[in-house]
Design a protein around this motif. Sequence first.
Motif, PDB file in Angstrom:
ATOM      1  N   ALA A 199       1.027  -1.479   0.299  1.00 39.87           N
ATOM      2  CA  ALA A 199      -0.481   0.213  -0.055  1.00 39.87           C
ATOM      3  C   ALA A 199       1.183   0.700  -0.362  1.00 39.87           C
ATOM      4  N   SER A 200       1.814   1.927  -0.917  1.00 39.78           N
ATOM      5  CA  SER A 200       2.320   2.779  -1.047  1.00 39.78           C
ATOM      6  C   SER A 200       1.498   3.450  -2.321  1.00 39.78           C
ATOM      7  N   ILE A 201       2.467   3.430  -3.589  1.00 43.10           N
ATOM      8  CA  ILE A 201       1.674   3.974  -4.733  1.00 43.10           C
ATOM      9  C   ILE A 201       1.135   3.227  -5.651  1.00 43.10           C
ATOM     10  N   VAL A 245      -6.463  -4.925  -0.069  1.00 43.20           N
ATOM     11  CA  VAL A 245      -4.707  -4.695  -0.093  1.00 43.20           C
ATOM     12  C   VAL A 245      -4.237  -5.493   1.343  1.00 43.20           C
ATOM     13  N   VAL A 246      -3.109  -5.589   1.242  1.00 41.87           N
ATOM     14  CA  VAL A 246      -2.327  -6.635   2.084  1.00 41.87           C
ATOM     15  C   VAL A 246      -1.237  -5.018   2.072  1.00 41.87           C
ATOM     16  N   GLU A 247      -0.587  -4.592   3.599  1.00 40.48           N
ATOM     17  CA  GLU A 247       0.443  -4.291   3.501  1.00 40.48           C
ATOM     18  C   GLU A 247       1.460  -4.190   5.312  1.00 40.48           C
ATOM     19  N   ARG A 248       2.010  -4.990   4.894  1.00 40.57           N
ATOM     20  CA  ARG A 248       3.197  -5.487   6.330  1.00 40.57           C
ATOM     21  C   ARG A 248       2.931  -4.316   7.418  1.00 40.57           C
ATOM     22  N   SER A 249       2.837  -2.458   7.049  1.00 39.63           N
ATOM     23  CA  SER A 249       2.960  -1.817   8.107  1.00 39.63           C
ATOM     24  C   SER A 249       2.007  -1.755   8.333  1.00 39.63           C
ATOM     25  N   GLY A 275       9.596   8.966   2.860  1.00 40.23           N
ATOM     26  CA  GLY A 275      10.759   8.525   1.056  1.00 40.23           C
ATOM     27  C   GLY A 275      10.840  10.409   1.062  1.00 40.23           C
ATOM     28  N   GLN A 276      11.213   9.938  -0.170  1.00 38.02           N
ATOM     29  CA  GLN A 276      11.985  11.750  -0.850  1.00 38.02           C
ATOM     30  C   GLN A 276      10.800  12.549  -1.146  1.00 38.02           C
ATOM     31  N   ALA A 277      11.338  13.134  -2.053  1.00 44.22           N
ATOM     32  CA  ALA A 277      10.401  13.780  -2.531  1.00 44.22           C
ATOM     33  C   ALA A 277      10.348  12.811  -4.072  1.00 44.22           C
ATOM     34  N   LEU A 331       5.962  15.325  -1.842  1.00 43.95           N
ATOM     35  CA  LEU A 331       6.302  14.112  -1.254  1.00 43.95           C
ATOM     36  C   LEU A 331       5.658  12.618  -1.084  1.00 43.95           C
ATOM     37  N   ARG A 332       7.147  11.454  -1.298  1.00 42.34           N
ATOM     38  CA  ARG A 332       6.185  10.225  -1.387  1.00 42.34           C
ATOM     39  C   ARG A 332       4.882  10.039  -0.003  1.00 42.34           C
ATOM     40  N   ASP A 333       4.824  10.592   1.047  1.00 43.31           N
ATOM     41  CA  ASP A 333       4.039  10.256   1.795  1.00 43.31           C
ATOM     42  C   ASP A 333       1.945  10.884   1.145  1.00 43.31           C
ATOM     43  N   ALA A 342       2.654  -5.430  -5.156  1.00 49.40           N
ATOM     44  CA  ALA A 342       2.892  -3.915  -5.910  1.00 49.40           C
ATOM     45  C   ALA A 342       3.723  -3.659  -4.345  1.00 49.40           C
ATOM     46  N   ASP A 343       4.234  -4.265  -4.047  1.00 51.22           N
ATOM     47  CA  ASP A 343       5.285  -4.824  -2.200  1.00 51.22           C
ATOM     48  C   ASP A 343       7.268  -4.376  -2.974  1.00 51.22           C
ATOM     49  N   GLY A 344       7.309  -3.457  -3.724  1.00 47.56           N
ATOM     50  CA  GLY A 344       8.699  -2.813  -4.002  1.00 47.56           C
ATOM     51  C   GLY A 344       9.855  -3.482  -4.373  1.00 47.56           C
ATOM     52  N   LEU A 345      10.520  -3.463  -4.446  1.00 47.46           N
ATOM     53  CA  LEU A 345      12.084  -3.816  -4.782  1.00 47.46           C
ATOM     54  C   LEU A 345      12.266  -5.040  -3.800  1.00 47.46           C
ATOM     55  N   HIS A 346      12.215  -4.736  -2.610  1.00 45.67           N
ATOM     56  CA  HIS A 346      12.347  -6.201  -2.027  1.00 45.67           C
ATOM     57  C   HIS A 346      11.379  -7.095  -2.225  1.00 45.67           C
ATOM     58  N   SER A 406      15.137   2.824  -9.932  1.00 43.61           N
ATOM     59  CA  SER A 406      15.750   3.239  -9.044  1.00 43.61           C
ATOM     60  C   SER A 406      15.391   4.799  -8.984  1.00 43.61           C
ATOM     61  N   PRO A 407      15.928   5.198  -7.987  1.00 48.05           N
ATOM     62  CA  PRO A 407      15.887   7.038  -7.768  1.00 48.05           C
ATOM     63  C   PRO A 407      16.572   7.112  -8.400  1.00 48.05           C
ATOM     64  N   LEU A 408      17.188   6.674  -9.181  1.00 48.86           N
ATOM     65  CA  LEU A 408      18.410   7.173 -10.513  1.00 48.86           C
ATOM     66  C   LEU A 408      17.253   8.020 -11.482  1.00 48.86           C
ATOM     67  N   GLN A 421      11.757   7.706 -11.971  1.00 52.76           N
ATOM     68  CA  GLN A 421      10.423   7.334 -12.962  1.00 52.76           C
ATOM     69  C   GLN A 421       9.973   6.834 -11.923  1.00 52.76           C
ATOM     70  N   GLY A 422      10.551   6.098 -11.045  1.00 48.10           N
ATOM     71  CA  GLY A 422       9.942   5.284 -10.284  1.00 48.10           C
ATOM     72  C   GLY A 422       8.407   5.310  -9.907  1.00 48.10           C
ATOM     73  N   THR A 423       8.432   6.561  -8.972  1.00 52.37           N
ATOM     74  CA  THR A 423       6.059   6.389  -9.382  1.00 52.37           C
ATOM     75  C   THR A 423       6.137   6.330 -10.248  1.00 52.37           C
TER      76      THR A 423
HETATM   77  C1  LIG Z   1       9.259   4.178   3.023  1.00 55.75           C
HETATM   78  C2  LIG Z   1       8.853   4.639   1.421  1.00 55.75           C
HETATM   79  C3  LIG Z   1      10.139   5.424   1.523  1.00 55.75           C
HETATM   80  C4  LIG Z   1      10.714   5.331   0.733  1.00 55.75           C
HETATM   81  N1  LIG Z   1      11.798   6.399  -0.430  1.00 55.75           N
HETATM   82  C5  LIG Z   1      12.077   6.495  -0.951  1.00 55.75           C
HETATM   83  C6  LIG Z   1      12.889   7.471  -2.364  1.00 55.75           C
HETATM   84  O1  LIG Z   1      13.278   8.047  -0.514  1.00 55.75           O
HETATM   85  N2  LIG Z   1      13.444   7.733  -3.160  1.00 55.75           N
HETATM   86  C7  LIG Z   1      12.690   6.740  -4.133  1.00 55.75           C
HETATM   87  O2  LIG Z   1      13.815   7.077  -5.036  1.00 55.75           O
HETATM   88  N3  LIG Z   1      11.995   5.684  -3.969  1.00 55.75           N
HETATM   89  C8  LIG Z   1      11.381   4.960  -2.291  1.00 55.75           C
HETATM   90  N4  LIG Z   1      10.998   4.786  -2.198  1.00 55.75           N
HETATM   91  C9  LIG Z   1      10.039   3.584  -3.109  1.00 55.75           C
HETATM   92  C10 LIG Z   1       8.816   4.314  -4.182  1.00 55.75           C
HETATM   93  O3  LIG Z   1       7.721   5.313  -3.510  1.00 55.75           O
HETATM   94  C11 LIG Z   1       8.887   3.499  -5.114  1.00 55.75           C
HETATM   95  O4  LIG Z   1       9.964   3.920  -6.235  1.00 55.75           O
HETATM   96  C12 LIG Z   1       7.558   3.749  -6.017  1.00 55.75           C
HETATM   97  O5  LIG Z   1       6.776   5.666  -5.974  1.00 55.75           O
HETATM   98  C13 LIG Z   1       7.153   2.733  -6.783  1.00 55.75           C
HETATM   99  O6  LIG Z   1       6.009   2.844  -5.541  1.00 55.75           O
HETATM  100  P1  LIG Z   1       5.247   0.615  -5.303  1.00 55.75           P
HETATM  101  O7  LIG Z   1       4.632   1.273  -4.475  1.00 55.75           O
HETATM  102  O8  LIG Z   1       6.526   0.039  -6.479  1.00 55.75           O
HETATM  103  O9  LIG Z   1       6.383  -0.269  -4.329  1.00 55.75           O
HETATM  104  P2  LIG Z   1       7.182   1.418  -3.128  1.00 55.75           P
HETATM  105  O10 LIG Z   1       7.186   2.501  -2.709  1.00 55.75           O
HETATM  106  O11 LIG Z   1       8.280   0.424  -1.988  1.00 55.75           O
HETATM  107  O12 LIG Z   1       5.730   0.613  -1.295  1.00 55.75           O
HETATM  108  C14 LIG Z   1       5.853  -0.760  -0.973  1.00 55.75           C
HETATM  109  C15 LIG Z   1       5.077  -1.375  -0.084  1.00 55.75           C
HETATM  110  O13 LIG Z   1       4.913  -2.265   0.090  1.00 55.75           O
HETATM  111  C16 LIG Z   1       4.906  -2.759   1.569  1.00 55.75           C
HETATM  112  N5  LIG Z   1       5.534  -4.462   1.778  1.00 55.75           N
HETATM  113  C17 LIG Z   1       6.504  -4.287   1.232  1.00 55.75           C
HETATM  114  N6  LIG Z   1       6.567  -5.806   1.466  1.00 55.75           N
HETATM  115  C18 LIG Z   1       5.911  -6.241   1.625  1.00 55.75           C
HETATM  116  C19 LIG Z   1       5.018  -7.657   2.443  1.00 55.75           C
HETATM  117  N7  LIG Z   1       5.923  -8.554   2.831  1.00 55.75           N
HETATM  118  N8  LIG Z   1       3.560  -7.991   3.025  1.00 55.75           N
HETATM  119  C20 LIG Z   1       3.036  -6.766   2.443  1.00 55.75           C
HETATM  120  N9  LIG Z   1       3.113  -5.146   2.299  1.00 55.75           N
HETATM  121  C21 LIG Z   1       4.666  -5.026   1.875  1.00 55.75           C
HETATM  122  C22 LIG Z   1       6.076  -1.453   1.983  1.00 55.75           C
HETATM  123  O14 LIG Z   1       6.094  -1.102   3.225  1.00 55.75           O
HETATM  124  C23 LIG Z   1       5.396  -0.524   0.820  1.00 55.75           C
HETATM  125  O15 LIG Z   1       3.971   0.166   1.547  1.00 55.75           O
HETATM  126  C24 LIG Z   1      10.129   4.709  -0.759  1.00 55.75           C
HETATM  127  C25 LIG Z   1       8.913   3.728  -0.526  1.00 55.75           C
HETATM  128  C26 LIG Z   1       8.636   3.338   0.783  1.00 55.75           C
HETATM  129  C27 LIG Z   1       7.573   1.988   0.998  1.00 55.75           C
END
Ligand SMILES: Cc1cc2nc3c(=O)[nH]c(=O)nc-3n(C[C@H](O)[C@H](O)[C@H](O)COP(=O)(O)OP(=O)(O)OC[C@H]3O[C@@H](n4cnc5c(N)ncnc54)[C@H](O)[C@@H]3O)c2cc1C
Length: 362
Positions: free
Chosen positions: A9-11, A29-33, A40-42, A103-105, A150-154, A289-291, A294-296
């Motif tokens: 539950a991020s973007i 939506v299931v979110e670990r937090s 997060g950065q701008a 801001l990301r949040d 949609a749970d990010g890099l990891h 990557s932040p480089l 365009q991730g968002t």
């Molecule tokens: C707290 C935070 C700070 C960030 N800061 C930056 C930054 O400074 N610079 C930058 O370039 N990018 C940052 N990012 C990444 C950026 O938000 C993404 O590159 C972009 O917006 C794409 O978003 P996304 O939704 O694909 O992934 P992300 O924004 O990474 O969101 C992934 C979401 O999945 C959740 N999640 C992770 N593992 C699990 C799990 N096992 N079960 C359930 N939920 C899980 C995370 O808590 C998060 O809410 C940050 C992300 C987060 C969460």
Amino acid sequence: MKNVLISGASIGGPALAYWLRRNGFSVTVVERSRGMRPGGQAIDVRGPALEVIERMGLGDQLRSFSTNMRGMNVVDADGNELFRSTTHTLSGGDLSSPDVELLRDDLARMLFDAADGVEYLFDDTITSIDGTRVTFEKAAPRDFDVIVGADGLHSNVRRLVFGPESEFITHLGMNLAVFTAPNFLGLDHWQTFQQGEVVGGGIMSARSNAECRVYMGFNGVTDFDHRDVDAQRTLIAEKFADAGWAWPTALKHMWEAPDFHFDSMSQIRMDSWSRGNVVLLGDAGYCGSPLSGQGTSMALVGAYVLAGELAKDPSTAFQRYEEILRPYVIANQDMALKNQANGGAPTEEFTDVVNSLTLPAY
Ligand SMILES: Cc1cc2nc3c(=O)[nH]c(=O)nc-3n(C[C@H](O)[C@H](O)[C@H](O)COP(=O)(O)OP(=O)(O)OC[C@H]3O[C@@H](n4cnc5c(N)ncnc54)[C@H](O)[C@@H]3O)c2cc1C
């Protein structure tokens, strides 16, 4: 195919939830937090991603969250100014462009608030996926037609369904921490950067100068536990122990920051973003990557296209999603590498790459 589970539950997650709800899907939506994560950065919403936000009817709201930067400067370790610009910033680029930096949040919260009827399971995570059957750490097992990572890099979903992270990740040799602090430099809609040989970063005012976001980074590939936040703070403190400028004060604030976030600058590249009824979205499938800056935008565009295709024809949705998105994703990921070679600054092709996708109508 009307019952969808999204992990994260991020973007990307909340944006997809919005578009699926608009098309009559039932969405969990299931979110670990424990709630929507702060910090997060701008980040920047550009090109077709701006159009996605307009199609959600949220353009004015998005602009109301703009960081409204006036410019930036670069200083040396003693604080002497080396460079100044009131036309560009390092975080957001050209200040006269229609792009919106926020801001990301703030963006995550805006997307979360935009959709009605989405079920959120906070403080939980998926433990197994077997066809439509999903088990959770806390909630009871349930069946879903489609499961989206949609749970990010990891990504947890990627690990469970596609294999270990090491098969898909490339570390770009840089690392970045971001956190909120009081506006201790008294910056007025301004950002200041200081770069040493190995460590460096910047500080920008945020939320009408009431606070600032601090960026502290270092070069090199380091092993770290991405769940162990205290170990990450210690790593930053060690790396910046002898750094000059405002870094000693920044370090003091770092220990109190509620939203400290640290990660490597890495990319995820995969041959396919789907397997069976499971599909990846945003950083989970194609982190730039932040480089890339365009991730968002990639996550927002990905969410729109994936939902549109699922509504149109679930049997071809994942294939169409990849066909439409992959050239845009690859161009943005490649651009991140060129930006890195260019000292982190955007290259001439930036605007063309950002706008290289024409948004389908659904
Ligand atoms: C707290 C935070 C700070 C960030 N800061 C930056 C930054 O400074 N610079 C930058 O370039 N990018 C940052 N990012 C990444 C950026 O938000 C993404 O590159 C972009 O917006 C794409 O978003 P996304 O939704 O694909 O992934 P992300 O924004 O990474 O969101 C992934 C979401 O999945 C959740 N999640 C992770 N593992 C699990 C799990 N096992 N079960 C359930 N939920 C899980 C995370 O808590 C998060 O809410 C940050 C992300 C987060 C969460």
